[in-house]
Scaffold this active site. Sequence first.
Site, PDB file in Angstrom:
ATOM      1  CD  GLU A  29      -5.467   9.973 -13.375  1.00  0.00           C
ATOM      2  OE1 GLU A  29      -5.642   8.826 -13.875  1.00  0.00           O
ATOM      3  OE2 GLU A  29      -5.672  10.939 -14.258  1.00  0.00           O
ATOM      4  CE1 TYR A  63       1.546  -8.018   6.336  1.00  0.00           C
ATOM      5  CE2 TYR A  63       0.561  -5.638   5.768  1.00  0.00           C
ATOM      6  CZ  TYR A  63       0.750  -7.009   5.248  1.00  0.00           C
ATOM      7  OH  TYR A  63       0.279  -7.518   4.183  1.00  0.00           O
TER       8      TYR A  63
END
Length: 396
Positions: A379, A302
């Site tokens: 969350e 990458y």
Amino acid sequence: MDLLEAARALQPELVALRRDLHAEPEVGLRLPLTRRKVLAALDGLPLEIGTGTGLDSVTAVLRGAGDGPTVLLRGDMDALPVQERAPAGLPSSVLPGRMHACGHDLHTAILVGAARLLAERREQLAGDVVLMFQPGEEGDGGAEIMVQEGVLTAAGEDRPVAAGYALHVSSALLPSGVVGGRPGAIMAAADRLRVLVRGRGGHGSSPHAALDPIPAACEMVTALQTAVTRSFSAFDPVVVTVGTFHAGDAHNVIPDEASFVATVRSFSPEAAARAAEVLPRVVRGIAEAHGLAVEVEYRHDYPVTVNHPTEAAFVAETARELLGADRYTELPQPLAGSEDFSFVLNRVPGAYFFLGATLPGREPGSAPYNHSPEAAFDEAVLADGAALLASLALRR
């Protein structure tokens, strides 16, 4: 209802989707269950949807009301081959040996939320939005494959992507709900150095009658660390870590071969190019000095993830205005992790940034980090993440 309020109204749906994804994580480029769940979550929205051929991707185009620039929003979907050790009471994978240890299940749910928010505001969009649901971020280069398959022209050859944005949640880097970014390099390039040293085996009692590859391979490992400190500037550093080393099967036998694999991290294209030249040369020189044969493979995985300065400033401004002035922080330095959204940012201006998701009761400095079997994510950031991505598209 403003954008942030609308996003928070979606929170129960986003939590349900995230938990569904978390329960059945998939690894790599082929994510059939995950893709099916994403397509179901997008069903009924005014989107032009396409799926990948070389990977289980989803590309969705939302047409805006004007002829302004096309904006891309990315969410990666793949998990890791990690056995989860979830804290009691938190969602857990039901598939042995697989886990959403890096939070990509949150990214997917966040991007679905952004799609819903933007679809409700199509008339406010000056241009089109490309939603990039990507497999294979964890080492498989899924972003590069999606670029090759045309994600940057998904809205049309005459409407190419003009800017791209991606967020990444963190279980430990930042307090929950805090956005972190920076101009310039934000994530390192990741390369791979594979070395196979070939000698001649023999009896452990008589090394002079053999060609022992192990001492030479060990010398290579330490010499690579010296090369890093003597060939590269401390202000443009390179990190070399040997993660595997294999040789021999018995204590009294000199093997024919020794091998190791290293990850190489760098923060500029110049340092990455120099590492590809210097490190193999060091290895070959040591092999020659010992009269051994060596095979060297240097692979570019990458590139450096580089934020366009204007786009990084735009993300900072948008986060502060949407979430509050105290909810954005500029990171003092790039991270040594790598990210294949770099394949997008190499072609179009844009920005990659972090969203803290440290669980309540955990400290960012000591909590289990992404990729840990004990990593867990708050969350509560789902709605704010969705609102932030949607806001970037609307404003850009």
